[in-house]
Design a protein around this motif. Structure first.
Motif, mmCIF file in Angstrom:
data_model
loop_
_atom_site.group_PDB
_atom_site.id
_atom_site.type_symbol
_atom_site.label_atom_id
_atom_site.label_comp_id
_atom_site.label_asym_id
_atom_site.label_seq_id
_atom_site.Cartn_x
_atom_site.Cartn_y
_atom_site.Cartn_z
ATOM 1 N N PRO A 55 0.821 -1.209 0.000
ATOM 2 C CA PRO A 55 0.000 0.000 0.000
ATOM 3 C C PRO A 55 0.857 1.262 0.000
ATOM 4 O O PRO A 55 1.952 1.287 0.581
ATOM 5 C CB PRO A 55 -0.816 -0.121 1.287
ATOM 6 N N ALA A 56 0.356 2.316 -0.649
ATOM 7 C CA ALA A 56 1.033 3.616 -0.601
ATOM 8 C C ALA A 56 1.020 4.133 0.830
ATOM 9 O O ALA A 56 0.194 3.733 1.651
ATOM 10 C CB ALA A 56 0.352 4.593 -1.549
ATOM 11 N N GLN A 57 1.943 5.030 1.125
ATOM 12 C CA GLN A 57 2.071 5.508 2.503
ATOM 13 C C GLN A 57 2.169 7.032 2.537
ATOM 14 O O GLN A 57 2.687 7.659 1.602
ATOM 15 C CB GLN A 57 3.316 4.905 3.171
ATOM 16 N N GLU A 58 1.659 7.603 3.608
ATOM 17 C CA GLU A 58 1.772 9.034 3.826
ATOM 18 C C GLU A 58 3.033 9.331 4.620
ATOM 19 O O GLU A 58 3.368 8.609 5.572
ATOM 20 C CB GLU A 58 0.549 9.569 4.577
ATOM 21 N N VAL A 59 3.746 10.386 4.226
ATOM 22 C CA VAL A 59 4.984 10.770 4.904
ATOM 23 C C VAL A 59 4.932 12.249 5.229
ATOM 24 O O VAL A 59 4.213 13.036 4.593
ATOM 25 C CB VAL A 59 6.225 10.464 4.032
ATOM 26 N N PRO A 69 3.069 10.637 9.530
ATOM 27 C CA PRO A 69 2.415 11.741 10.256
ATOM 28 C C PRO A 69 1.397 11.266 11.282
ATOM 29 O O PRO A 69 1.088 11.988 12.233
ATOM 30 C CB PRO A 69 1.748 12.547 9.133
ATOM 31 N N ALA A 70 0.854 10.064 11.112
ATOM 32 C CA ALA A 70 -0.142 9.549 12.052
ATOM 33 C C ALA A 70 0.497 8.965 13.303
ATOM 34 O O ALA A 70 -0.192 8.753 14.311
ATOM 35 C CB ALA A 70 -1.005 8.490 11.377
ATOM 36 N N GLN A 71 1.797 8.682 13.265
ATOM 37 C CA GLN A 71 2.489 8.097 14.411
ATOM 38 C C GLN A 71 3.793 8.860 14.636
ATOM 39 O O GLN A 71 4.858 8.434 14.179
ATOM 40 C CB GLN A 71 2.771 6.608 14.191
ATOM 41 N N PRO A 72 3.722 10.001 15.308
ATOM 42 C CA PRO A 72 4.930 10.811 15.525
ATOM 43 C C PRO A 72 6.007 10.021 16.258
ATOM 44 O O PRO A 72 5.739 9.293 17.205
ATOM 45 C CB PRO A 72 4.411 11.985 16.379
ATOM 46 N N HIS A 80 8.054 18.059 13.675
ATOM 47 C CA HIS A 80 7.480 18.329 12.374
ATOM 48 C C HIS A 80 6.337 19.331 12.505
ATOM 49 O O HIS A 80 5.575 19.316 13.473
ATOM 50 C CB HIS A 80 6.976 17.043 11.729
ATOM 51 N N GLY A 81 6.198 20.155 11.494
ATOM 52 C CA GLY A 81 5.131 21.145 11.488
ATOM 53 C C GLY A 81 3.806 20.541 11.086
ATOM 54 O O GLY A 81 3.619 19.315 11.079
ATOM 55 N N SER A 82 2.895 21.402 10.727
ATOM 56 C CA SER A 82 1.543 20.960 10.374
ATOM 57 C C SER A 82 1.298 20.979 8.873
ATOM 58 O O SER A 82 0.157 21.062 8.436
ATOM 59 C CB SER A 82 0.519 21.873 11.067
ATOM 60 N N PRO A 85 0.570 16.164 4.679
ATOM 61 C CA PRO A 85 1.460 15.036 4.369
ATOM 62 C C PRO A 85 1.495 14.747 2.867
ATOM 63 O O PRO A 85 0.585 15.106 2.127
ATOM 64 C CB PRO A 85 0.843 13.878 5.148
ATOM 65 N N LEU A 86 2.562 14.076 2.467
ATOM 66 C CA LEU A 86 2.717 13.636 1.081
ATOM 67 C C LEU A 86 2.426 12.148 0.993
ATOM 68 O O LEU A 86 2.614 11.403 1.966
ATOM 69 C CB LEU A 86 4.134 13.925 0.589
ATOM 70 N N THR A 87 1.971 11.695 -0.153
ATOM 71 C CA THR A 87 1.731 10.268 -0.394
ATOM 72 C C THR A 87 2.758 9.761 -1.399
ATOM 73 O O THR A 87 2.965 10.372 -2.451
ATOM 74 C CB THR A 87 0.316 10.035 -0.946
#
Length: 707
Positions: A55-59, A69-72, A80-82, A85-87
């Motif tokens: 699966p693709a992932q968000e970074v 970004p979902a698990q700092p 990290h700022g707000s 996120p990138l996929t």
């Protein structure tokens, strides 16, 4: 335009490998997968294909480590700022065999440190592989310290760097996949245990299955894009299945009965430590999630055990990995009675030990059958494409260039050999012809710790554990001349700063230039080519004596395994010598061939010495820095042809400058001392057979003190 990779779901007939990779993809904490198999079984192809179905992932945008970004996590680039996120697709990072430790773990950015005076960290391959797959082809050929780094990072989920004035820790959670051909050498048992799962891959012997493999491979080569498009729906379905399994894994229940069954199985198979229990439990949970089950069943435990335990049952480096499936089923019957009907989990489509057409035998782990991880894929989807069948001819052909017969001429610089004469006797005086001696095969006994044998002088070979040498790792003893560093030499920081200071004094510059960099000369130990030359003739034919000889040679092979040497095996008997095992990193192959070596016939000692010289000369052409250690095992008698003893002495007198150890096997109350004479002529170290064991050194010292 980028050529698409071969589709994972188009692979035919390798259920164990497919299941292991998918299970590890669902739960990276398992510790990765080691794929062992013969050449031409497309181990690399199926690993690369796996990336396309992850699966693709968000970074986090701008993060060099690809944090989720979902698990700092604690990240050097954080907090990290707000930013949105990138996929990105899941990454496959390939580690070359020749990679350096700096490239793997990351290091000081030398250009900025010397040019700008800033101590910046430059991420390595472990950072790039975070949340993806780190693929190591031919992992058994990597230096041991690199394998240690990889496995530690895989187990801890973080990479910690403490070097060059840098203290850095960053997340490194990846699925480690290593492939290897056992013929090229094994991993140490300690490292083998750190891989969570292992799979043995062998080419199918079913003509129909092989035909389908070739048909699909040819279709892919003719039109890669069109072939990939035909499997796009199956690839998408498998991707969705993996994403669902990752979410479900957190809710899968591992009951007390299943957990007790796992511990009971691990204890019954006598595996070391508790890592096997933990890995098997995690694999069973991931396997259940992959099949959309919320509780671990017998089928999940069985599948996990077949993947997690075979490589942990090895009691010595020469033991083949494997698992007794009948014993496994009996243990499961005791702890987890069959709850799926009379056939139950034995017909599970993803059970590595059982598939359609599988007779349930152990060892191959599901190399037959058309089934796989993507239920419903046409024609089965689990066999990696192969470029061709396996090469089963591990031994050199009878007419191999390196295998002379009794009448072969020696290399230039050595005396010519007389033709082999079957009428020869012990002293070479034409005795009447006699019938060929029967050939027997004596088994080797239990290996013991062998005496340490090393090559003299200071070498320049690749890093190892045997002989002293100038290597890329070890104690710093000097500095390479400016502009002439050895390949892979570490930076010598004090000398670099000193060179920069001298430039500053002359030119008034305030920075250290690139040309000021100096490299250290380090002294450590190197690996050698250990060539075992074994007399298997009638003069050594007593079964007990030959058993002692084989036990000693097996012990030397064990020592070569521990020191990461390359080994070769030459035997001589009858009328000539034979290169039984060409120089290889796989001491397992040499050990297996040693057990098959027969004894009997006359003693062509000169031919054995000539062949040993040829093998060493050929290997020097391939690697001029690798030194050879020849271990000649004989009683010194020569019986082939007229003047056999004189010819053997003549060859010994012209022996090239190679470090040689002669193990003297002569026994009995009356000894001729022929082996000692040959050793003196060759300039070899003379060692009686009874002194090969390391413990005998203590006995010798004790006896001398008593005297």
């Amino acid at each position: 335009m980028v050529t698409p990779s071969y589709p994972f779901t188009a692979i035919v007939g390798a259920p164990a490998l497919s299941t292991a990779l998918l299970v590890a993809a669902v739960s990276p904490e398992i510790g990765g997968v080691l794929v062992r198999g013969e050449k031409g079984t497309a181990k690399s192809t199926i690993v690369r294909a796996l990336t396309r179905v992850l699966p693709a992932q968000e970074v986090v945008a701008g993060c060099r480590f690809g944090c989720d970004p979902a698990q700092p996590e604690t990240c050097p680039d954080g907090p990290h700022g707000s930013a949105p996120p990138l996929t990105r697709p899941a990454r496959l990072v390939e580690l070359p065999v020749g990679a350096t430790e700096d490239r793997v773990v990351g290091s000081l950015d030398l250009r900025r440190a010397l040019g700008e005076g800033r101590a910046d960290y430059q991420p390595g391959l472990l950072a790039e592989a975070h949340r993806g797959i780190l693929y190591v082809d031919e992992v058994n050929l990597l230096h041991d310290h690199l394998v240690d780094v990889l496995l530690d990072a895989a187990a801890m989920g973080r990479n910690t760097v403490e070097r060059d004035g840098i203290s850095m820790s960053h997340p490194a959670k990846f699925t480690l996949v290593g492939t290897m051909n056992p013929e090229e050498g094994e991993l140490r048992p300690q490292l083998l245990d750190r891989f969570g799962l292992t799979v043995e891959v062998r080419a199918s012997r079913d003509p129909d299955e092989r035909t389908e493999v070739v048909r699909r491979r040819l279709a892919f080569d003719a039109d890669p894009s069109g072939f990939a498009a035909r499997w796009a729906d199956d690839e998408a379905a498998l991707t969705a299945r993996l994403a669902q399994a990752r979410e479900l894994a957190a809710r899968v229940r591992l009951g007390d009965r299943a957990l007790r069954a796992i511990s009971g199985i691990c204890a019954a198979f006598d595996v070391d430590g508790l890592r096997a229990d933990i890995v098997t439990a995690r694999a069973a949970v991931a396997h259940a999630a992959l099949h959309e089950r919320e509780e671990v069943t017998r089928a999940d435990v069985r599948a996990a055990a077949l993947l997690a335990l075979p490589h942990r049952r090895r009691r010595s480096p020469f033991d083949e990995p494997g698992l007794d499936e009948e014993m496994l089923d009996r243990l499961l019957d005791e702890e987890l009675p069959d709850d799926d009907g009379p056939d139950g989990p034995k017909n599970d489509p993803d059970d590595p030990g059982h598939g359609p057409g599988d007779d349930g035998g152990g060892g191959d782990h599901g190399q037959s059958g058309d089934h796989g991880p993507n239920a419903g894929a046409p024609d089965g989807t689990d066999q990696p494409p192969r470029d061709g069948g396996p090469d089963t001819s591990a031994a050199p052909p009878a007419d191999s260039p390196g295998t002379p017969d009794g009448a072969a001429s020696p290399d230039p610089g050595l005396p010519p050999q007389a033709p082999a004469d079957d009428a020869g006797s012990d002293d070479g005086a034409g005795a009447p012809p006699r019938a060929a001696a029967p050939v027997g095969v004596a088994p080797a006994g239990r290996a013991y710790r062998a005496r340490s044998l090393t090559a003299g002088g200071l070498g320049r070979g690749s890093a190892g554990r045997r002989s002293p040498a100038l290597t890329t790792r070890g104690r710093t003893i000097g500095v390479h001349p400016a502009g002439r560093p050895a390949p892979g030499a570490p930076v010598h920081l004090p000398a670099t700063l000193r060179a920069g200071a001298l430039r500053l004094g002359r030119a008034g510059r305030a920075t250290v230039a690139a040309e000021d960099v100096r490299y250290a000369v380090t002294r450590g130990k190197e690996a050698n080519l250990v060539l075992l030359v074994v007399d298997a003739s009638g003069s050594m034919a007593a079964r007990r004596r030959m058993q002692e000889v084989k036990t000693a040679v097996l012990s030397l092979l064990m020592d070569a395994y521990q020191r990461r040497d390359r080994v070769g095996l030459v035997t001589f008997r009858g009328t000539g010598a034979e290169l039984v095992v060409p120089p290889t990193s796989s001491v397992e192959v040499a050990a297996a061939r040693l057990h098959e070596v027969g004894h009997g016939g006359r003693t062509p000692l000169a031919e054995g010495l000539v062949l040993a010289h040829r093998v060493v000369a050929r290997e020097r052409i391939r690697d001029r820095h690798q030194r050879a250690l020849i271990v000649l095992v004989t009683d010194g008698r020569a019986t082939v042809g007229r003047d056999a003893v004189a010819r053997a002495r003549q060859v010994a007198d012209r022996w090239p400058g190679t470090h040689t150890v002669l193990i003297d096997c002569e026994t009995g109350p009356v000894r001729l001392g022929l082996a000692a004479d040959i050793a003196r002529r060759m300039g070899a170290e003379h060692l009686p057979l009874e002194q090969v064991a390391a413990g005998s050194i203590v006995d010798i010292v004790t006896d001398r003190k008593a005297a």
